[in-house]
Design an enzyme around this catalytic site. Sequence first.
Site, PDB file in Angstrom:
ATOM      1  N   ARG A 147       3.194   9.125  -5.614  1.00  0.00           N
ATOM      2  CA  ARG A 147       3.617   7.820  -5.906  1.00  0.00           C
ATOM      3  C   ARG A 147       2.774   7.341  -7.213  1.00  0.00           C
ATOM      4  O   ARG A 147       1.542   7.617  -7.716  1.00  0.00           O
ATOM      5  CB  ARG A 147       3.088   7.124  -4.628  1.00  0.00           C
ATOM      6  CG  ARG A 147       3.558   5.547  -4.790  1.00  0.00           C
ATOM      7  CD  ARG A 147       2.681   4.491  -3.860  1.00  0.00           C
ATOM      8  NE  ARG A 147       1.154   3.734  -4.735  1.00  0.00           N
ATOM      9  CZ  ARG A 147       0.688   3.117  -3.951  1.00  0.00           C
ATOM     10  NH1 ARG A 147       0.871   2.473  -2.708  1.00  0.00           N
ATOM     11  NH2 ARG A 147      -0.296   2.774  -4.346  1.00  0.00           N
ATOM     12  N   TYR A 159      -2.637  -4.614  -8.552  1.00  0.00           N
ATOM     13  CA  TYR A 159      -3.027  -4.117  -7.109  1.00  0.00           C
ATOM     14  C   TYR A 159      -2.332  -2.585  -7.633  1.00  0.00           C
ATOM     15  O   TYR A 159      -1.344  -1.977  -7.650  1.00  0.00           O
ATOM     16  CB  TYR A 159      -3.297  -4.839  -6.658  1.00  0.00           C
ATOM     17  CG  TYR A 159      -3.092  -4.150  -4.720  1.00  0.00           C
ATOM     18  CD1 TYR A 159      -4.332  -3.936  -4.672  1.00  0.00           C
ATOM     19  CD2 TYR A 159      -1.825  -3.966  -4.858  1.00  0.00           C
ATOM     20  CE1 TYR A 159      -4.800  -3.645  -3.207  1.00  0.00           C
ATOM     21  CE2 TYR A 159      -2.492  -3.116  -3.004  1.00  0.00           C
ATOM     22  CZ  TYR A 159      -3.653  -3.839  -2.376  1.00  0.00           C
ATOM     23  OH  TYR A 159      -3.585  -2.241  -0.801  1.00  0.00           O
ATOM     24  N   ASP A 217       5.758   1.434  -5.240  1.00  0.00           N
ATOM     25  CA  ASP A 217       6.152   0.811  -4.656  1.00  0.00           C
ATOM     26  C   ASP A 217       5.900  -1.119  -4.646  1.00  0.00           C
ATOM     27  O   ASP A 217       4.929  -1.500  -6.088  1.00  0.00           O
ATOM     28  CB  ASP A 217       3.973   0.484  -3.336  1.00  0.00           C
ATOM     29  CG  ASP A 217       3.582  -0.504  -2.718  1.00  0.00           C
ATOM     30  OD1 ASP A 217       4.581  -1.538  -2.163  1.00  0.00           O
ATOM     31  OD2 ASP A 217       2.495  -0.284  -2.038  1.00  0.00           O
ATOM     32  N   HIS A 219       5.427  -3.560  -3.806  1.00  0.00           N
ATOM     33  CA  HIS A 219       4.401  -4.144  -2.772  1.00  0.00           C
ATOM     34  C   HIS A 219       4.556  -5.448  -2.646  1.00  0.00           C
ATOM     35  O   HIS A 219       3.839  -6.901  -2.929  1.00  0.00           O
ATOM     36  CB  HIS A 219       3.312  -4.895  -3.992  1.00  0.00           C
ATOM     37  CG  HIS A 219       2.108  -3.781  -3.464  1.00  0.00           C
ATOM     38  ND1 HIS A 219       1.912  -2.909  -4.434  1.00  0.00           N
ATOM     39  CD2 HIS A 219       1.422  -3.106  -2.310  1.00  0.00           C
ATOM     40  CE1 HIS A 219       1.324  -1.795  -5.042  1.00  0.00           C
ATOM     41  NE2 HIS A 219       1.172  -2.305  -3.499  1.00  0.00           N
ATOM     42  N   GLU A 243       9.142   1.155  -2.193  1.00  0.00           N
ATOM     43  CA  GLU A 243       8.575   0.752  -1.207  1.00  0.00           C
ATOM     44  C   GLU A 243       8.383  -0.537  -1.343  1.00  0.00           C
ATOM     45  O   GLU A 243       8.388  -1.360  -2.047  1.00  0.00           O
ATOM     46  CB  GLU A 243       6.992   1.304  -0.629  1.00  0.00           C
ATOM     47  CG  GLU A 243       7.017   0.658   0.577  1.00  0.00           C
ATOM     48  CD  GLU A 243       4.636   1.425  -0.168  1.00  0.00           C
ATOM     49  OE1 GLU A 243       4.643   1.025   1.006  1.00  0.00           O
ATOM     50  OE2 GLU A 243       5.025   2.572  -0.437  1.00  0.00           O
ATOM     51  N   GLU A 269       4.739  -1.458   6.748  1.00  0.00           N
ATOM     52  CA  GLU A 269       3.142  -1.402   6.710  1.00  0.00           C
ATOM     53  C   GLU A 269       2.461  -2.337   6.972  1.00  0.00           C
ATOM     54  O   GLU A 269       1.740  -3.085   7.612  1.00  0.00           O
ATOM     55  CB  GLU A 269       2.884  -1.009   5.079  1.00  0.00           C
ATOM     56  CG  GLU A 269       2.524  -2.175   4.107  1.00  0.00           C
ATOM     57  CD  GLU A 269       1.774  -1.359   2.867  1.00  0.00           C
ATOM     58  OE1 GLU A 269       1.143  -2.084   2.999  1.00  0.00           O
ATOM     59  OE2 GLU A 269       2.566  -0.221   1.850  1.00  0.00           O
ATOM     60  N   ARG A 290       7.389   2.245   7.783  1.00  0.00           N
ATOM     61  CA  ARG A 290       6.313   2.633   6.667  1.00  0.00           C
ATOM     62  C   ARG A 290       4.595   2.271   7.691  1.00  0.00           C
ATOM     63  O   ARG A 290       3.987   2.214   7.473  1.00  0.00           O
ATOM     64  CB  ARG A 290       6.524   1.686   5.743  1.00  0.00           C
ATOM     65  CG  ARG A 290       7.058   2.398   4.380  1.00  0.00           C
ATOM     66  CD  ARG A 290       6.087   4.100   3.985  1.00  0.00           C
ATOM     67  NE  ARG A 290       5.190   2.869   3.595  1.00  0.00           N
ATOM     68  CZ  ARG A 290       3.726   3.240   2.901  1.00  0.00           C
ATOM     69  NH1 ARG A 290       3.330   4.313   4.219  1.00  0.00           N
ATOM     70  NH2 ARG A 290       2.767   3.067   2.581  1.00  0.00           N
ATOM     71  N   GLU A 346       1.432   9.486   3.831  1.00  0.00           N
ATOM     72  CA  GLU A 346       0.831   8.594   2.459  1.00  0.00           C
ATOM     73  C   GLU A 346      -0.213   9.397   3.195  1.00  0.00           C
ATOM     74  O   GLU A 346      -1.129   9.485   4.516  1.00  0.00           O
ATOM     75  CB  GLU A 346       0.378   7.039   2.450  1.00  0.00           C
ATOM     76  CG  GLU A 346      -0.495   6.571   2.047  1.00  0.00           C
ATOM     77  CD  GLU A 346       0.395   4.891   2.100  1.00  0.00           C
ATOM     78  OE1 GLU A 346      -0.671   4.144   0.808  1.00  0.00           O
ATOM     79  OE2 GLU A 346       0.409   4.693   2.958  1.00  0.00           O
ATOM     80  N   TRP A 409       2.551 -10.123  -1.577  1.00  0.00           N
ATOM     81  CA  TRP A 409       2.350  -9.236  -2.255  1.00  0.00           C
ATOM     82  C   TRP A 409       3.502  -8.228  -1.953  1.00  0.00           C
ATOM     83  O   TRP A 409       4.279  -8.442  -1.290  1.00  0.00           O
ATOM     84  CB  TRP A 409       1.848  -8.449  -0.650  1.00  0.00           C
ATOM     85  CG  TRP A 409      -0.437  -9.212  -1.279  1.00  0.00           C
ATOM     86  CD1 TRP A 409      -0.815  -9.869  -0.566  1.00  0.00           C
ATOM     87  CD2 TRP A 409      -0.649  -8.447  -2.413  1.00  0.00           C
ATOM     88  NE1 TRP A 409      -2.443 -10.236  -1.809  1.00  0.00           N
ATOM     89  CE2 TRP A 409      -1.818  -8.582  -2.169  1.00  0.00           C
ATOM     90  CE3 TRP A 409      -0.576  -6.803  -3.727  1.00  0.00           C
ATOM     91  CZ2 TRP A 409      -3.028  -8.331  -2.759  1.00  0.00           C
ATOM     92  CZ3 TRP A 409      -1.768  -6.734  -3.691  1.00  0.00           C
ATOM     93  CH2 TRP A 409      -3.070  -7.464  -4.131  1.00  0.00           C
TER      94      TRP A 409
END
Length: 409
Positions: A147, A159, A217, A219, A243, A269, A290, A346, A409
Amino acid sequence: MKIESAETVVTSPGRNFVTLRITTADGVTGLGDATLNGRELAVESYLREHVVPLLIGRDAHRIEDTWQYLYRGAYWRRGPVTMAASAAVDMALWDIKAKAAGMPLYQLLGGASRTGALAYGHASGRDIPELLDSVRAHQEAGYRAIRVQTGIPGLDSVYGVASSSAGGGQRYDYEPARPTALPVEETWDTRAYLRHIPAVFEAVRHEFGPELPLLHDGHHRMTPIQAAKLGKALEPYDLFWLEDATPGEDQSALRLIRQHTTTPLAIGEVFNSPHDYTLLLQERLIDYVRSAVTHTGGITAMKKLLDLAAHYGAKSGIHGPTDISPVGMAAALHLDIAIHNFGIQEYMRHSPETLEVFRTSYTFTDGLLHPSDTPGLGVELDDAAAARFPYRPAYLPVNRLTDGTVHDW
């Protein structure tokens, strides 16, 4: 095999973890991960006050019945606290059942479908040269898929970037929720991010070639049209997936993204129920699921979700950061080995302090993870080590746009 006792253990070896231990009258113990980053004590209280009293005297072998009993009997279904608590019970019961059978858990899930689970690591850098060094370091550590996250010009903290000032002066490798009274606030600029990221992937592909699987990602920071724009811009660099491009609550946003890009999409997630995926799977809006075993009701719920995903051609990409304890990680690996539609796992290595508390038997060799053939989940909890790391309040940072608005996020 009656449940005789159940207890929660809260420990903080670098970050907070909540573990449930169930013991049967025969003396067999099982562990479950109930960690909910930044809200750990909410789950611990829910378990201790509301769930544990319901478990005493129940048959530990009745896993499906216990799952339904906790889910339907609570009336207020779903939600991250409830589902993390249910997941901990479910993992612990599967751990007990597999230990009683003298088998690794994956054997009870249908046996192995592969010899190992492809894992991806998190490479990051404040700038492109530092990122390239991080990719090389991950390859040297054995990762075959990586990633890619990077700092954004003009932003002090981002982040997921290990050397970002988001780490409070320390490297950010374990994405820690920092022990503070209030969440730290970081500034975010989506337009700057969208300008920068395509150049990042161009540099990575130029350096490492076309074969290395690359992931990214978002986020949840983009609007649907911004995410569509980014997915389109990244098509030349052949991502394994993009993602969490948009906030998880708005599942219809994936329709617009899908219309504009062929970049594979992953999300989930922040979901906590298989029901969160109904629209996404039926309309084939995502390619990878995820969710974390810890946050989605445990092994029982995740197995059903991944079986459903298989009917729509979607694969697994189980969430595996370091705020999932080694117990939750082991549960994911047993599913990874057993299911037909595995995609990727992951894998962030836990800190040495965490591995003092949780004694693991899973392995990472040549880019592949394996849960081991130890009976049960293959993880044990060292109580003496856990006691050395008391709980500390900690929070993930909060994002604000440059205009001061609190941002997803």
